[in-house]
Motif scaffolding. Structure first.
Motif, short mmCIF file in Angstrom:
data_model
loop_
_atom_site.label_atom_id
_atom_site.label_comp_id
_atom_site.label_asym_id
_atom_site.label_seq_id
_atom_site.Cartn_x
_atom_site.Cartn_y
_atom_site.Cartn_z
N ASP A 220 -25.03 7.70 -23.34
CA ASP A 220 -24.01 7.07 -22.49
C ASP A 220 -24.58 6.54 -21.18
O ASP A 220 -23.84 6.00 -20.36
N PHE A 221 -25.87 6.71 -21.00
CA PHE A 221 -26.54 6.24 -19.78
C PHE A 221 -27.45 5.08 -20.14
O PHE A 221 -27.93 4.99 -21.26
N LYS A 222 -27.72 4.24 -19.18
CA LYS A 222 -28.58 3.08 -19.44
C LYS A 222 -30.01 3.39 -19.00
O LYS A 222 -30.56 2.74 -18.11
N PHE A 223 -30.62 4.41 -19.65
CA PHE A 223 -31.98 4.80 -19.32
C PHE A 223 -32.95 4.04 -20.23
O PHE A 223 -32.58 3.58 -21.30
N LYS A 224 -34.19 3.96 -19.80
CA LYS A 224 -35.23 3.32 -20.61
C LYS A 224 -35.96 4.44 -21.36
O LYS A 224 -36.77 5.16 -20.79
N GLY B 122 -36.50 18.65 -18.37
CA GLY B 122 -36.47 18.66 -16.91
C GLY B 122 -36.58 17.25 -16.38
O GLY B 122 -36.59 16.28 -17.15
N VAL B 123 -36.66 17.13 -15.06
CA VAL B 123 -36.70 15.80 -14.42
C VAL B 123 -37.68 15.80 -13.26
O VAL B 123 -38.01 16.85 -12.70
N PHE B 124 -38.15 14.61 -12.92
CA PHE B 124 -38.90 14.38 -11.69
C PHE B 124 -38.12 13.37 -10.88
O PHE B 124 -37.53 12.46 -11.46
N PRO B 125 -38.07 13.39 -9.58
CA PRO B 125 -38.58 14.47 -8.76
C PRO B 125 -37.61 15.64 -8.65
O PRO B 125 -38.02 16.77 -8.48
N LYS B 126 -36.26 15.36 -8.75
CA LYS B 126 -35.28 16.44 -8.69
C LYS B 126 -33.99 15.98 -9.36
O LYS B 126 -33.73 14.77 -9.45
N PRO B 127 -33.15 16.92 -9.82
CA PRO B 127 -31.96 16.54 -10.59
C PRO B 127 -31.02 15.55 -9.90
O PRO B 127 -30.50 14.66 -10.55
N LYS C 81 -20.65 8.30 -10.28
CA LYS C 81 -19.54 8.87 -11.06
C LYS C 81 -20.02 9.53 -12.37
O LYS C 81 -19.27 10.27 -13.00
N LYS C 82 -21.27 9.28 -12.78
CA LYS C 82 -21.81 9.88 -14.01
C LYS C 82 -22.76 11.03 -13.71
O LYS C 82 -23.29 11.66 -14.62
N LYS C 83 -22.99 11.31 -12.43
CA LYS C 83 -23.97 12.35 -12.05
C LYS C 83 -23.59 13.73 -12.57
O LYS C 83 -24.44 14.46 -13.07
N THR C 84 -22.33 14.11 -12.47
CA THR C 84 -21.90 15.43 -12.93
C THR C 84 -22.15 15.57 -14.43
O THR C 84 -22.68 16.58 -14.89
N GLU C 85 -21.79 14.54 -15.19
CA GLU C 85 -22.02 14.55 -16.64
C GLU C 85 -23.52 14.68 -16.94
O GLU C 85 -23.93 15.45 -17.81
N LEU D 70 -25.89 16.00 -15.02
CA LEU D 70 -26.36 17.35 -14.67
C LEU D 70 -25.91 18.39 -15.71
O LEU D 70 -26.65 19.33 -16.01
N GLU D 71 -24.74 18.21 -16.29
CA GLU D 71 -24.26 19.11 -17.34
C GLU D 71 -25.13 19.01 -18.59
O GLU D 71 -25.47 20.01 -19.21
N ILE D 72 -25.50 17.78 -18.96
CA ILE D 72 -26.37 17.58 -20.13
C ILE D 72 -27.74 18.20 -19.87
O ILE D 72 -28.31 18.86 -20.74
N LEU D 73 -28.26 17.98 -18.67
CA LEU D 73 -29.56 18.58 -18.31
C LEU D 73 -29.50 20.10 -18.45
O LEU D 73 -30.42 20.70 -19.01
N ASP D 74 -28.44 20.69 -17.96
CA ASP D 74 -28.30 22.15 -18.03
C ASP D 74 -28.22 22.61 -19.48
O ASP D 74 -28.82 23.62 -19.86
N GLU D 75 -27.51 21.86 -20.29
CA GLU D 75 -27.36 22.17 -21.72
C GLU D 75 -28.72 22.12 -22.44
O GLU D 75 -28.95 22.86 -23.39
N LEU D 76 -29.63 21.24 -21.98
CA LEU D 76 -30.91 21.04 -22.65
C LEU D 76 -32.08 21.79 -22.01
O LEU D 76 -33.21 21.67 -22.47
N LYS D 77 -31.81 22.59 -20.97
CA LYS D 77 -32.92 23.21 -20.23
C LYS D 77 -33.77 24.15 -21.08
O LYS D 77 -34.94 24.36 -20.79
N ASP D 78 -33.19 24.69 -22.16
CA ASP D 78 -33.93 25.61 -23.03
C ASP D 78 -34.14 25.06 -24.43
O ASP D 78 -34.53 25.81 -25.34
N VAL D 79 -33.90 23.77 -24.65
CA VAL D 79 -34.04 23.19 -25.99
C VAL D 79 -35.47 23.42 -26.51
O VAL D 79 -36.43 23.31 -25.76
#
Length: 180
Positions: A26-30, A75-80, A132-136, A138-147
């Motif tokens: 749902d994000f426009k990432f490369k 995880g992410v660089f430099p910070k969430p 407006k998509k930051k909370t979503e 951060l939730e996905i990041l948290d969900e994947l932190k131990d994948v």
């Protein structure tokens, strides 16, 4: 040519990598093509073509035994709250491998690394993340932190050439060094 030294992820990880990336659809990432996701041990930058044989010979002196690595956690660089890169974590003897690769290349004048080495495999680059998509996000990041992607054997490093195209980077292995 643009060059770097890397450890490839095994092909059997491709589906799991693609599955993790799909969580961010749902994000426009490369996104990096799952088939070329790798762990960069050392980025060399622009290297004259005629230096490749010398670099290859220098890399042949790398001293690091093969080791098992665990690819897990997003995880992410430099910070969430200010993300530029989304990555997979990589645990194993990568610090020793990095030191040996760096030592083997000490006679060359490559740009020094500006950041402390941290073994990771880049999944995506983030140019823009709407507030407006930051909370979503951060939730996905948290969900994947131990994948857990899996365990792999690291038994080689590769000198690679990178060609940047509008469709994404193209990589070519120029030299491979077996760890022993």
């Amino acid at each position: 040519m643009r060059a770097f030294i890397a450890v490839d992820l095994p092909q059997e990880f491709n589906d799991k990598v693609a599955d993790v990336q799909s969580k961010f659809n749902d994000f426009k990432f490369k996104f990096v093509d799952p088939g070329i996701v790798h762990i960069t041990v050392r980025f060399l930058g622009d290297v004259p073509d005629d230096k490749i044989p010398d670099i290859s010979r220098a890399l042949d002196s790398v001293k690091c035994e093969p080791f098992e690595a665990h690819v897990k956690g997003v995880g992410v660089f430099p910070k969430p709250k200010f993300t530029k890169v989304i990555w997979l974590g990589c645990e194993g003897n990568f610090d020793k491998l990095y030191e040996s690769v760096t030592d083997s290349l000490s006679s060359f004048e490559f740009e020094p690394n500006l950041h402390r080495f941290s073994a990771h495999a880049t999944l995506a680059r983030v140019k823009y993340l709407p507030r407006k998509k930051k909370t979503e996000f951060l939730e996905i990041l948290d969900e994947l932190k131990d994948v857990d992607i899996g365990v792999m054997q690291v038994d080689a490093v590769k000198l690679k050439k990178s060609v940047l195209t509008p469709q994404g980077p193209l990589y070519e292995t120029l030299h491979e060094v077996s760890l022993k």
